[in-house]
Structure formats: structure tokens, C-alpha cells
Motif scaffolding. Structure first.
Motif, PDB file in Angstrom:
ATOM      1  N   SER A   7       0.820  -1.139   0.110  1.00  0.00           N
ATOM      2  CA  SER A   7       0.018  -0.008  -0.036  1.00  0.00           C
ATOM      3  C   SER A   7       0.946   1.533  -0.111  1.00  0.00           C
ATOM      4  N   LEU A   8       0.795   1.887  -0.959  1.00  0.00           N
ATOM      5  CA  LEU A   8       1.442   3.284  -1.076  1.00  0.00           C
ATOM      6  C   LEU A   8       0.873   4.590  -0.874  1.00  0.00           C
ATOM      7  N   ASN A   9      -0.365   4.480  -0.127  1.00  0.00           N
ATOM      8  CA  ASN A   9      -1.188   5.518   0.292  1.00  0.00           C
ATOM      9  C   ASN A   9      -0.424   6.465   1.286  1.00  0.00           C
ATOM     10  N   SER A  10       0.559   6.130   2.057  1.00  0.00           N
ATOM     11  CA  SER A  10       0.936   7.052   3.368  1.00  0.00           C
ATOM     12  C   SER A  10       2.163   8.068   2.633  1.00  0.00           C
ATOM     13  N   ALA A  11       2.741   7.906   1.669  1.00  0.00           N
ATOM     14  CA  ALA A  11       3.437   8.989   1.113  1.00  0.00           C
ATOM     15  C   ALA A  11       3.599   9.049  -0.589  1.00  0.00           C
ATOM     16  N   PRO A  12       2.467   9.422  -0.897  1.00  0.00           N
ATOM     17  CA  PRO A  12       2.149   9.258  -2.323  1.00  0.00           C
ATOM     18  C   PRO A  12       3.437  10.411  -3.171  1.00  0.00           C
ATOM     19  N   ASP A  13       3.568  11.499  -2.877  1.00  0.00           N
ATOM     20  CA  ASP A  13       4.458  12.332  -3.385  1.00  0.00           C
ATOM     21  C   ASP A  13       5.923  11.853  -3.168  1.00  0.00           C
ATOM     22  N   LYS A  14       6.461  11.226  -2.218  1.00  0.00           N
ATOM     23  CA  LYS A  14       7.698  10.793  -2.188  1.00  0.00           C
ATOM     24  C   LYS A  14       7.695   9.537  -3.159  1.00  0.00           C
ATOM     25  N   THR A  15       6.868   8.685  -3.083  1.00  0.00           N
ATOM     26  CA  THR A  15       6.943   7.346  -3.814  1.00  0.00           C
ATOM     27  C   THR A  15       6.978   7.842  -5.120  1.00  0.00           C
ATOM     28  N   ALA A  16       6.192   8.817  -5.463  1.00  0.00           N
ATOM     29  CA  ALA A  16       6.359   9.248  -7.177  1.00  0.00           C
ATOM     30  C   ALA A  16       7.669   9.607  -7.573  1.00  0.00           C
ATOM     31  N   VAL A  17       8.236  10.319  -6.599  1.00  0.00           N
ATOM     32  CA  VAL A  17       9.692  10.925  -6.840  1.00  0.00           C
ATOM     33  C   VAL A  17      10.666   9.670  -6.912  1.00  0.00           C
ATOM     34  N   TRP A  18      10.503   8.776  -5.875  1.00  0.00           N
ATOM     35  CA  TRP A  18      11.402   7.460  -6.110  1.00  0.00           C
ATOM     36  C   TRP A  18      11.170   6.753  -7.123  1.00  0.00           C
ATOM     37  N   LEU A  19       9.949   6.304  -7.550  1.00  0.00           N
ATOM     38  CA  LEU A  19       9.550   5.616  -8.713  1.00  0.00           C
ATOM     39  C   LEU A  19      10.516   6.319 -10.279  1.00  0.00           C
ATOM     40  N   ARG A  20      10.176   7.453 -10.109  1.00  0.00           N
ATOM     41  CA  ARG A  20      10.785   8.344 -11.182  1.00  0.00           C
ATOM     42  C   ARG A  20      12.208   8.270 -11.221  1.00  0.00           C
ATOM     43  N   GLN A  21      13.025   8.533 -10.138  1.00  0.00           N
ATOM     44  CA  GLN A  21      14.440   8.619 -10.047  1.00  0.00           C
ATOM     45  C   GLN A  21      14.982   7.130 -10.186  1.00  0.00           C
ATOM     46  N   THR A  22      14.213   5.947  -9.836  1.00  0.00           N
ATOM     47  CA  THR A  22      14.665   4.687  -9.894  1.00  0.00           C
ATOM     48  C   THR A  22      14.370   3.869 -11.069  1.00  0.00           C
ATOM     49  N   LEU A  23      13.064   4.211 -11.546  1.00  0.00           N
ATOM     50  CA  LEU A  23      12.792   2.967 -12.607  1.00  0.00           C
ATOM     51  C   LEU A  23      12.453   3.690 -13.889  1.00  0.00           C
ATOM     52  N   LEU A  24      12.421   4.906 -14.107  1.00  0.00           N
ATOM     53  CA  LEU A  24      12.028   5.317 -15.409  1.00  0.00           C
ATOM     54  C   LEU A  24      13.157   5.072 -16.474  1.00  0.00           C
ATOM     55  N   THR A  25      12.610   4.602 -17.480  1.00  0.00           N
ATOM     56  CA  THR A  25      13.421   4.219 -18.604  1.00  0.00           C
ATOM     57  C   THR A  25      14.157   2.806 -18.279  1.00  0.00           C
TER      58      THR A  25
END
Length: 287
Positions: free
Chosen positions: A139-157
Motif C-alpha cells: 500500500s503506497l497511500n502513506s507518502a504518495p509524493d515521495k513515492t512518485a519521486v522514488w519511482l521516477r528516479q529509480t525506474l524511469l526508462t
């Protein structure tokens, strides 16, 4: 010694009354033998029979390629066949876009990966051509903004491998794996589970796992998530920072860092605390 000779059809029997034994002498059938006819037919058409194994082999390869989804590319979560989701099949792709709680993946069939064709999505790719993937058991409802940053920096492309578990609305819940970048482009790539990394970083909490039909594997996976969640709680990472689950040493370390004006790049703050995780009540899970 007396010998009696009798004829019966295509055979001739010689009997010896003194030694009490019989000798059967077969004579050729004037009408011909069916086995000989078959052998003669095969010899006359030997070229055709040589091609039969190749024809059967090619047909088998085509069936295997079609059943293993090695050619077809799926666009959107609705385009993935339900039989693949029920079978918990594994697909490959590349992350084209990221959102707060999900990845938008460009699916690349296995055959294209072997020939290194069409691995990267087009520059103007639309969201409807991408498979929306969310993370099973997290469940990623606790810190959605931080999660979005982590996903973009870690997994994009990045290339990902995702196991289909449960389809819901316009996305599919999956167990996602990726590979860490190589040092100086040398050495083997190290594979890791993104679901576990999110829980380990304190960005998500453990929730019920749905759609995994392999009971043994599902139990091992959820136990690994719980283990990562307890570690994040003890170290006070992410949403667990400042809670009762955090160890006294980590609370002291965070207080010293705040007094000194330091920030830990691995600590993600959130204004809302997570609900009680599955780590505290694993027995309530239904597999």
C-alpha cells in the motif's frame, strides 16, 4: 524312426514320432504380405517421409511461440488476456512513464528482446498503449509524493519484469523486478524486487496479496515483505520515522541530525501515519 509330412495352407509340418518333436517350415504366401507392401510404399516415397519430422517440428515451434506470447505486444491493461493473469504469467517491458503509485510499462515480447527490436517506446507514446502496473502486496497511500519521486528516479526508462497477479479496473497488480545498474558497464546485473524495495525504504506498508495462485510462493513473498517492513520500522525509515516502532537509537540519531540541520536522503517525511500494517496481524491474511 518314422516321419509324417502334412500340408496345411502355407505351412508344411514334419513330425518325428520317435523323438516327439515338430518342425514348422513356412512357405511364402502367394497373395503377398501387407508389411512388405507398406515397406515398399515407404521406399517409393522416402522423400516425403523425410520431410514429415521437419513439418511437425515447425508446427510445434509455431504453437509454442503463440502460446508463450513471444510475438504479440499487449497495449493497455485491458489488452492483456485474462488467461495470462490467471496463470500468473511473466511479461517484460520498459518503464515509459511513472505516476504516484504505478508504472506505465511498454510491453516488449520475448522474441523482440532476443532480436533487440522495439525495446524502447516511441517518443510520443500514449498512455493507452502502455500497461499500467501497480505493486501487489504493498500500500503506497502513506507518502504518495515521495513515492512518485522514488519511482521516477529509480525506474524511469528501466527494463522491468512483472508477474501478473490481479486485474482491477484499468491497472494490473504485479510483482515487479528490475536490475540494478552495472558499475562501469561491467559485471552481471543484479536483480531485485521493487515491491520489497518500496517497503524497505519506508514508502509503503504491507497489505493483502491477491491473485497469487501458488500458495507456497505467495506465503514466502508476503513474509519477505513483512520482514522488510519490520526492518524499516526499526530503522525509522520513511513513514515510520518518529513512530513507536522506531528504535531508540534511530530516534536519537534523527534528533541529532535535525539539531545539526542535516537531512537523510533515505528518510521520507509524511504528515499522516500509516495504518497498522499486516506485519502485526499476519494471521488475518487470506491466501
Amino acid at each position: 524312426m518314422s516321419n509324417d509330412i502334412s500340408n496345411n495352407g502355407n505351412s508344411k509340418t514334419v513330425e518325428n514320432n520317435d523323438d516327439d518333436y515338430k518342425v514348422m517350415v513356412l512357405q511364402p504366401d502367394p497373395k503377398g504380405n501387407s508389411f512388405d507392401e507398406i515397406t515398399k510404399y515407404i521406399d517409393e516415397n522416402i522423400r516425403v517421409f523425410r520431410y514429415i519430422p521437419w513439418i511437425v517440428g515447425c508446427a510445434g515451434v509455431l504453437v509454442l511461440v503463440g502460446s508463450a506470447n513471444m510475438v504479440r505486444r499487449y497495449a493497455g491493461a485491458a489488452g492483456v488476456p485474462r488467461r495470462l493473469i490467471y496463470a500468473n504469467s511473466v511479461l517484460h517491458g520498459r518503464v515509459a512513464k511513472t505516476e504516484q503509485q504505478s508504472l506505465l510499462v511498454w510491453h516488449t515480447p520475448l522474441l523482440r528482446q532476443l532480436f533487440r527490436v522495439g525495446l524502447r517506446p516511441p517518443a510520443n507514446v500514449e498512455s493507452r498503449d502502455l500497461i499500467k502496473v501497480q505493486f501487489s502486496g504493498v500500500s503506497l497511500n502513506s507518502a504518495p509524493d515521495k513515492t512518485a519521486v522514488w519511482l521516477r528516479q529509480t525506474l524511469l526508462t528501466r527494463s522491468v519484469q512483472f508477474r501478473l497477479l490481479h486485474q482491477k479496473d484499468d491497472y494490473i497488480e504485479c510483482i515487479v523486478h528490475s536490475w540494478r545498474p552495472r558499475w562501469f558497464h561491467y559485471g552481471p546485473r543484479k536483480k531485485y524486487c521493487v515491491n520489497e524495495e518500496l517497503v524497505s525504504a519506508g514508502l509503503g506498508t504491507v497489505e493483502e496479496l491477491k491473485g497469487f495462485h501458488n500458495h507456497t510462493a505467495s506465503v514466502k513473498f508476503i513474509q519477505q515483505l513483512i520482514r522488510q517492513e519490520k526492518t524499516a520500522q526499526r530503522k525509522g525509515k520513511g513513514v515510520w520515522q518518529g513512530t513507536d516502532h522506531e528504535s531508540s537509537w534511530n530516534r536519537l540519531r534523527h534528533q541529532i541530525n535535525r539539531l545539526l540541520g542535516r537531512s537523510n536522503k533515505n528518510d521520507y517525511h509524511s504528515t499522516s501515519l500509516p495504518i497498522s500494517g499486516v506485519a502485526e496481524d499476519f494471521s488475518s491474511h487470506k491466501h
